[in-house]
Design a protein around this motif. Sequence first.
Motif, PDB file in Angstrom:
ATOM      1  N   GLY A 131       5.964  -2.320 -13.803  1.00  0.00           N
ATOM      2  CA  GLY A 131       4.568  -1.888 -13.768  1.00  0.00           C
ATOM      3  C   GLY A 131       4.193  -1.447 -12.357  1.00  0.00           C
ATOM      4  O   GLY A 131       4.971  -1.554 -11.411  1.00  0.00           O
ATOM      5  N   TRP A 132       2.973  -0.916 -12.236  1.00  0.00           N
ATOM      6  CA  TRP A 132       2.451  -0.527 -10.915  1.00  0.00           C
ATOM      7  C   TRP A 132       2.075  -1.799 -10.161  1.00  0.00           C
ATOM      8  O   TRP A 132       1.169  -2.512 -10.553  1.00  0.00           O
ATOM      9  N   GLN A 133       2.758  -2.060  -9.063  1.00  0.00           N
ATOM     10  CA  GLN A 133       2.583  -3.319  -8.348  1.00  0.00           C
ATOM     11  C   GLN A 133       1.439  -3.244  -7.344  1.00  0.00           C
ATOM     12  O   GLN A 133       1.266  -2.224  -6.665  1.00  0.00           O
ATOM     13  N   PRO A 134       0.654  -4.305  -7.216  1.00  0.00           N
ATOM     14  CA  PRO A 134      -0.459  -4.301  -6.251  1.00  0.00           C
ATOM     15  C   PRO A 134       0.035  -4.132  -4.822  1.00  0.00           C
ATOM     16  O   PRO A 134       1.050  -4.712  -4.425  1.00  0.00           O
ATOM     17  N   GLY A 145      -4.875  -3.923  -1.620  1.00  0.00           N
ATOM     18  CA  GLY A 145      -4.108  -4.719  -2.574  1.00  0.00           C
ATOM     19  C   GLY A 145      -4.038  -4.102  -3.951  1.00  0.00           C
ATOM     20  O   GLY A 145      -4.023  -4.812  -4.967  1.00  0.00           O
ATOM     21  N   VAL A 146      -3.971  -2.757  -4.011  1.00  0.00           N
ATOM     22  CA  VAL A 146      -3.904  -2.056  -5.298  1.00  0.00           C
ATOM     23  C   VAL A 146      -2.745  -1.064  -5.267  1.00  0.00           C
ATOM     24  O   VAL A 146      -2.370  -0.562  -4.209  1.00  0.00           O
ATOM     25  N   PRO A 147      -2.153  -0.745  -6.426  1.00  0.00           N
ATOM     26  CA  PRO A 147      -1.132   0.305  -6.457  1.00  0.00           C
ATOM     27  C   PRO A 147      -1.755   1.662  -6.177  1.00  0.00           C
ATOM     28  O   PRO A 147      -2.865   1.950  -6.625  1.00  0.00           O
ATOM     29  N   PHE A 148      -1.031   2.492  -5.438  1.00  0.00           N
ATOM     30  CA  PHE A 148      -1.495   3.835  -5.058  1.00  0.00           C
ATOM     31  C   PHE A 148      -0.432   4.817  -5.528  1.00  0.00           C
ATOM     32  O   PHE A 148       0.699   4.786  -5.076  1.00  0.00           O
ATOM     33  N   LEU A 149      -0.791   5.701  -6.473  1.00  0.00           N
ATOM     34  CA  LEU A 149       0.124   6.708  -7.003  1.00  0.00           C
ATOM     35  C   LEU A 149      -0.274   8.075  -6.448  1.00  0.00           C
ATOM     36  O   LEU A 149      -1.356   8.579  -6.757  1.00  0.00           O
ATOM     37  N   ALA A 150       0.595   8.657  -5.623  1.00  0.00           N
ATOM     38  CA  ALA A 150       0.326   9.961  -5.029  1.00  0.00           C
ATOM     39  C   ALA A 150       1.255  10.998  -5.636  1.00  0.00           C
ATOM     40  O   ALA A 150       2.472  10.805  -5.662  1.00  0.00           O
ATOM     41  N   LEU A 151       0.694  12.101  -6.110  1.00  0.00           N
ATOM     42  CA  LEU A 151       1.497  13.199  -6.616  1.00  0.00           C
ATOM     43  C   LEU A 151       1.926  14.076  -5.445  1.00  0.00           C
ATOM     44  O   LEU A 151       1.182  14.225  -4.462  1.00  0.00           O
ATOM     45  N   SER A 152       3.122  14.647  -5.553  1.00  0.00           N
ATOM     46  CA  SER A 152       3.651  15.484  -4.487  1.00  0.00           C
ATOM     47  C   SER A 152       4.332  16.691  -5.098  1.00  0.00           C
ATOM     48  O   SER A 152       5.158  16.553  -5.996  1.00  0.00           O
ATOM     49  N   GLN A 153       3.975  17.878  -4.597  1.00  0.00           N
ATOM     50  CA  GLN A 153       4.602  19.103  -5.089  1.00  0.00           C
ATOM     51  C   GLN A 153       5.763  19.463  -4.171  1.00  0.00           C
ATOM     52  O   GLN A 153       5.602  19.529  -2.952  1.00  0.00           O
ATOM     53  N   VAL A 154       6.937  19.664  -4.752  1.00  0.00           N
ATOM     54  CA  VAL A 154       8.128  19.963  -3.951  1.00  0.00           C
ATOM     55  C   VAL A 154       8.604  21.378  -4.249  1.00  0.00           C
ATOM     56  O   VAL A 154       8.210  21.999  -5.237  1.00  0.00           O
ATOM     57  N   ASN A 155       9.458  21.876  -3.349  1.00  0.00           N
ATOM     58  CA  ASN A 155      10.026  23.204  -3.566  1.00  0.00           C
ATOM     59  C   ASN A 155      11.252  23.104  -4.462  1.00  0.00           C
ATOM     60  O   ASN A 155      11.585  22.029  -4.955  1.00  0.00           O
ATOM     61  N   ALA A 156      11.934  24.219  -4.651  1.00  0.00           N
ATOM     62  CA  ALA A 156      13.061  24.249  -5.582  1.00  0.00           C
ATOM     63  C   ALA A 156      14.174  23.296  -5.172  1.00  0.00           C
ATOM     64  O   ALA A 156      14.857  22.723  -6.014  1.00  0.00           O
ATOM     65  N   ALA A 204       4.719  -7.853 -13.853  1.00  0.00           N
ATOM     66  CA  ALA A 204       4.118  -8.259 -12.581  1.00  0.00           C
ATOM     67  C   ALA A 204       2.972  -7.339 -12.196  1.00  0.00           C
ATOM     68  O   ALA A 204       2.036  -7.747 -11.516  1.00  0.00           O
ATOM     69  N   GLY A 205       3.032  -6.084 -12.638  1.00  0.00           N
ATOM     70  CA  GLY A 205       2.009  -5.114 -12.279  1.00  0.00           C
ATOM     71  C   GLY A 205       1.272  -4.565 -13.487  1.00  0.00           C
ATOM     72  O   GLY A 205       1.301  -5.125 -14.580  1.00  0.00           O
ATOM     73  N   ILE A 206       0.615  -3.416 -13.287  1.00  0.00           N
ATOM     74  CA  ILE A 206      -0.138  -2.733 -14.338  1.00  0.00           C
ATOM     75  C   ILE A 206       0.821  -1.870 -15.151  1.00  0.00           C
ATOM     76  O   ILE A 206       1.600  -1.094 -14.589  1.00  0.00           O
TER      77      ILE A 206
END
Length: 358
Positions: free
Chosen positions: A99-102, A265-276, A84-86
């Motif tokens: 997949g990455w959905q819109p 209408g596009v997939p948005f991939l956000a990176l996130s840095q977490v603690n321990a 369905a997505g990329i």
Amino acid sequence: RHNINGLRDKSLLRRLQETAFGVLRSIAEDGESLPVGEVISRAGAAMSAVEMGALSGRRNGRWMRDSFRDWLRAEREKPEKPLAGISTGLDGLDELLGGWQPGKFYVLKALKKRGKSALAMQFAQRAAAKRWDMEQQREVSPGHRVAIFSLEMTEDELMQRTAVQNTAVRAGAFNRGRLKNWQIEQIEQQAEEIMALPIYTNDSSRLTMGEMGAVCRRLKRTEGLDMVVLDYLQLLRSLGDDKRADWEKVAEISRESKALSKELGVPFLALSQVNAQGEARNARDIEQDANGVLRLDTESGDTWKGTEPAPYKLEVEFNRAGATGVVPLTFLGECMTFVERKPEASPATHPARHSGQR
């Protein structure tokens, strides 16, 4: 019908006039306290909203019978395609996410120095390399248009990583000064294929949410845009008062990122840095907005060191539209690349959690 169209046009003109007055008022009130780029991006977003309203003829809401009938007709008329997505490029992850959905907002979280930037770059390159052609019923090149906003790495570092991931030149070669002639020749052999990837990069380290939104809207309108990658979310500057607590700023950025993915209408991939512990307040605020939350870590939980292939795991912790589970990976450090590792047994999946549970 002519009268209806005339009334609609007058309504749009009134809205345009009100928006223009609002922009002028904002310039007068905030022009000296905000960066010029921020003022321009706000004005552009306001005018874009009027333009989208004029083009789409927005509805205020509909009855279920109409909405469901139109949705079912659209589903029936959809052409067949594998996903369905990329495609993410990882079969196990595609099976879980489809997949990455819109229009969906995804979070890839990891501790510091766990390889999340390398994996995100790999995702972006896979999306840009191939796309599904409906008429030919097969994958073709070039692929989808991807925008990468890198607030941590410079453009040169992104290009080095791209070269390492697509050629036989290893990561350590760039730490020894100038590349050897044979290494440059190897990169040149793949240069045409790499440069054909429809990837836009922006390495502005002081980017604001408004500026990123303005860039994405312009790309969507002028070049086309199919996916957005942000590395990483906590480094993006918010629009509001800088005196607010960090978790409030991050929560606002998360909400705005999700809204931007829906708007475009596009997939948005956000990176996130977490603690321990991985359960800081801003991490929870980010994840509650997401359609999917992925966690990357080594199999042992320790930081990877050395040049030997390292066992990793990519866990889909939350999936608003499907199952959760673990995708076993191997990290090839010298290539800065993750490859899927076939587990001894199929990774366990769990029933989908409904949106009301997060």
